[in-house]
Design an enzyme around this catalytic site. Structure first.
Site, PDB file in Angstrom:
ATOM      1  N   ASP A  90       0.861  -1.171   0.000  1.00  0.00           N
ATOM      2  CA  ASP A  90       0.000   0.000   0.000  1.00  0.00           C
ATOM      3  C   ASP A  90       0.909   1.236   0.000  1.00  0.00           C
ATOM      4  OD1 ASP A  90      -3.143   0.720   1.717  1.00  0.00           O
ATOM      5  OD2 ASP A  90      -2.077   1.784   0.124  1.00  0.00           O
TER       6      ASP A  90
HETATM    7  C1  GLC Z   1      -4.199   4.514  -0.054  1.00  0.00           C
HETATM    8  C2  GLC Z   1      -5.083   3.365   0.342  1.00  0.00           C
HETATM    9  C3  GLC Z   1      -5.211   2.320  -0.716  1.00  0.00           C
HETATM   10  C4  GLC Z   1      -5.099   2.980  -2.074  1.00  0.00           C
HETATM   11  C5  GLC Z   1      -3.685   3.476  -2.215  1.00  0.00           C
HETATM   12  C6  GLC Z   1      -3.467   4.209  -3.548  1.00  0.00           C
HETATM   13  O1  GLC Z   1      -3.502   4.973   1.070  1.00  0.00           O
HETATM   14  O2  GLC Z   1      -4.850   2.696   1.584  1.00  0.00           O
HETATM   15  O3  GLC Z   1      -6.462   1.654  -0.516  1.00  0.00           O
HETATM   16  O4  GLC Z   1      -5.407   2.060  -3.090  1.00  0.00           O
HETATM   17  O5  GLC Z   1      -3.303   4.324  -1.137  1.00  0.00           O
HETATM   18  O6  GLC Z   1      -4.224   5.379  -3.575  1.00  0.00           O
END
Ligand code: GLC
Length: 745
Positions: free
Chosen positions: A278
């Site tokens: 993430d």
């Molecule tokens: C965010 C979220 C994730 C998302 C990623 C890209 O912090 O936790 O769900 O897909 O970053 O935006």
């Protein structure tokens, strides 16, 4: 040809065919490309960066040098083509970029938030919504979405419950698989397909205290029986990628959890796509106190099985040294790169890397909007309808009150990066366009859900005085749910409850329409609403859907995918709970005012309940009313014994005893009465949306197998254990129509 030679010839054909089966051809291409790559180019594929206009020069250079394998948050088709051209024509090996974006519940055409879509209990509708989102996203060059989010959550304080499919693993598993199929289509290379990314792996929804990013403490049995099944279902449905979660579980951050990423995901489930971290979740292992620095982050995550790093750039900066030092093997890197290349080949990016920007736009296509409207219809849940206040008559004079009646941005809900509020059909807009003949007066009274200014309450009251019925639109602004937006108090925020009470004081029928990103605690509002239609932020077409439901053109069919508690202090409270050694029974007090003065110490029942809020939620999982009346009868089982490898057919008669055509979500629950570990009092094992005309009856059947009853028992093996089972069929998780059977060895 002699028989012996014929056998050899057929065998040879088999070998040749095997060599050229799509799978082997794909692997040949992957291995062939890998063999040409330098270590730097391999590590480049493992590096994802976010497209920021201010960094374009650096990004262009990185793409040319093969140091970037993916970009996220780039959505201009021309710019995507320009960056892709650099990758295809100016990098040494011409490996295309995979372009990621959070397309969570629609790209431009916004569907209800996933928690709302879960209320539909309709996999086909959910799949259609994902298919439409994929078509719109791929049409501008996005080839990868960071969805579906399959975090089980039992806590509406957690802002991201909005993105989830609710509290039940059986429902989330089926809807999650449907989303994967919708996003990915028949082939990832399709012009309307995008790679799914099942997230957040795993257990993120169990954040302690419902506070986002907080630690989780999920023990092995619960992990296996509740939190992992939706992810396994999505992987089995062919999900191309997974994303690790922010949380540490039992002290191990997900981006460093090799047991989950290798033993479970690869060895047990046979996953052959790739895992992305993430956003900076790898580097955050330093803050977790699990890694001392970026180099150790790269070491831990690479060896744990994270293939691609989202934005924190520890791989690109430290893997070369780690490999030289032997801390990360070349095989680890090769495996990660093969996983990434495999998905890029499957997406057809090598053959079709560019957006056809000359193609007719599919954004906001009418059939997309109509599908979003239907999704909003099926995602709405009728919680109360006293004295059949609903459906409304077109002849009634309506007072439209409240800050959510014409809130185009808020109605879309959280995680809407690309949907535009200008396209939102709000309730006020819908009434003007679809029901122009209706007489109404609109008085918001509050400018937005957190507005504390009550000076316009009198205008609202005046409008209600001149009306036959008041429809009050309350709820949450979009910003109050979603990532990092947890709430300790989940009552209607601000002075909205006071507004509702003031409207009710006029004495006219009151319909409360809620738009929110969670299960709010609305018990204190119940006395001031004759009817309640609950919408989990319904998306672009929510306004149309709501009036179609309120005027009876559509009949509510939604069912709650999450338990509605009476008070936030009851959380976590969910239907598939354990019985405990002292289960609370009916008859206990449900409020502290009922406690006799100087009550004897044990007089209130030593069982698991609250003195002030009792043992029950406000509304249970699976609950939802209809304008029809559905009755259940004649529950029969084909046998009272389920043999290994056998089945039991469960049949029930469903009758629509009203004269209004409607749809009921028939639900099947079982209970494993005694297990090697304590088992939930009920578990959802089947559901069907059944449409019945007024007065119609129909036999509804389910097929149960022993596999349906399997769970991870004391010895941590997955199997169904022989013994007694209870079974219920009904319209929610409190179903009373009951039967029994025995699973035998
Ligand atoms: C965010 C979220 C994730 C998302 C990623 C890209 O912090 O936790 O769900 O897909 O970053 O935006």
């Amino acid at each position: 040809m002699k028989k012996g030679r014929m056998i050899c010839f057929v065998a040879l054909l088999g070998v040749l065919a095997a060599c050229h089966s799509p799978g082997n051809e794909e692997e040949r291409r992957v291995e062939n490309l890998l063999s040409q790559m330098t270590l730097e180019e391999k590590i480049g594929q493992m590096n994802q960066l976010s497209y920021e206009a201010r960094d374009v020069d650096k990004l262009e250079q990185g793409v040319r040098k093969g140091e970037i394998g993916s970009l996220l948050n780039i959505i201009d088709p021309q710019e995507i083509n320009r960056m892709q051209k650099l990758a295809m024509e100016e990098s040494r090996l011409g490996i295309p970029l995979i372009i990621g974006r959070d397309v969570i519940h629609g790209f431009k055409t916004i569907f209800p938030i996933p928690l709302g879509q879960a209320a539909s209990f309709n996999p086909q509708m959910v799949e259609q919504g994902a298919k439409i989102a994929a078509a719109e996203a791929r049409s501008i060059g996005v080839t990868w979405t960071f969805a579906p989010m399959l975090d089980i959550s039992r806590d509406s304080r957690w802002g991201r419950i909005a993105e989830s499919l609710g509290e039940d693993p059986f429902l989330a598993a089926r809807l999650g698989a449907a989303m994967v199929k919708g996003f990915q289509g028949e082939s990832l290379a399709g012009s309307t397909s995008i790679a799914a990314c099942v997230k957040h792996f795993v257990g993120y929804g169990a954040a302690e205290g419902g506070r986002d990013y907080n630690s989780t403490n999920i023990p092995p049995h619960l992990m296996r029986n509740v939190y992992l099944p939706p992810f396994e279902s999505a992987v089995k449905a062919g999900a191309a990628t997974l994303m690790t979660s922010f949380n540490d579980n039992d002290g191990i951050p997900a981006s460093g959890n090799g047991f989950l990423l290798k033993d479970v995901l690869r060895s047990e489930w046979g996953f052959d796509g790739f895992v992305v971290s993430d956003w900076a979740s790898m580097a955050e292992m330093i803050a977790h106190g699990y890694a001392a620095d970026g180099k150790e982050v790269a070491d831990i995550s690479a060896n744990a099985g994270v293939d691609m790093e989202m934005v924190s750039a520890t791989y690109i900066n430290h893997l070369p040294a780690l490999i030289k030092e032997g801390k990360v093997s070349q095989t680890v890197v090769d495996d990660a790169v093969k996983n990434i290349l495999r998905i890029k080949f499957r997406l057809g990016l090598f053959e079709n890397p560019y957006v056809n920007s000359a193609a007719t736009s599919v954004l906001y296509a009418d059939e997309h909007l109509q599908a979003a409207r239907q999704a909003a219809v099926q995602s709405a849940v009728l919680l109360k309808n006293d004295n059949a206040v609903l459906p409304l008559s077109l002849k009634q004079r309506i007072a439209i009150i409240g800050p959510m009646a014409d809130a185009p941005h808020e109605q879309l809900g959280t995680w809407v990066f690309d949907g535009e509020k200008e396209h939102t059909v709000t309730p006020v807009k819908a009434l003007n366009t679809m029901y122009a003949q209706v007489s109404y007066k609109y008085e918001p009274a509050l400018a937005y859900s957190r507005d504390l200014n009550k000076e316009n309450f009198q205008k609202a009251i005046a409008a209600v005085r001149q009306a036959d019925v008041a429809v009050v639109f309350l709820g949450e602004e979009s910003i109050l749910s979603g990532e990092a937006h947890s709430l300790a108090d989940i009552n209607l925020i601000g002075v909205q409850s006071e507004l509702l009470k003031a409207v009710k004081s006029v004495g006219k029928p009151v319909v409360l329409v809620v738009m929110a990103g969670r299960a709010l605690t609305i018990e204190r509002d119940l006395p001031y609403a004759d009817a309640i239609l609950y919408n989990f932020h319904p998306g672009t077409m929510g306004g149309s859907a709501i009036w179609d439901l309120l005027f009876g053109k559509e009949n509510p069919s939604g069912k709650l995918p999450i338990t509605f508690v009476r008070h936030v202090g009851q959380i976590p409270m969910y239907y598939n709970h354990n019985n405990t050694g002292r289960p609370a029974r009916d008859g206990h007090i449900t409020g502290w005012k009922d406690i006799p003065v100087e009550a004897w110490q044990t007089s209130l029942g030593n069982t698991s309940h609250y003195l002030d809020y009792g043992k029950d939620p406000l509304f249970p999982f699976g609950y939802g009313l209809s304008y029809s009346s559905f009755d259940y009868s004649n529950l029969t089982l084909s046998s009272n014994q389920l043999k290994p490898g056998g089945t039991i057919e469960v049949a029930v008669t469903l009758t629509n005893s009203s004269d209004v055509d409607g749809t009921e979500v028939v639900q099947l629950y079982t209970q494993d009465v005694v297990g090697s570990i304590v088992r939930p009092v009920r578990e959802l094992k089947g559901f069907q949306r059944v449409c019945l005309k007024g007065g119609e009856s129909k036999q509804v059947t389910f097929i149960l197998t022993a596999d349906d009853l399997a769970f991870w028992g004391k010895d941590m093996t997955l199997r169904a254990e022989p013994g007694a089972f209870n079974l219920w069929v009904g319209g929610d998780s409190n179903a009373t129509l009951k039967s029994k059977f025995e699973l035998i060895n």
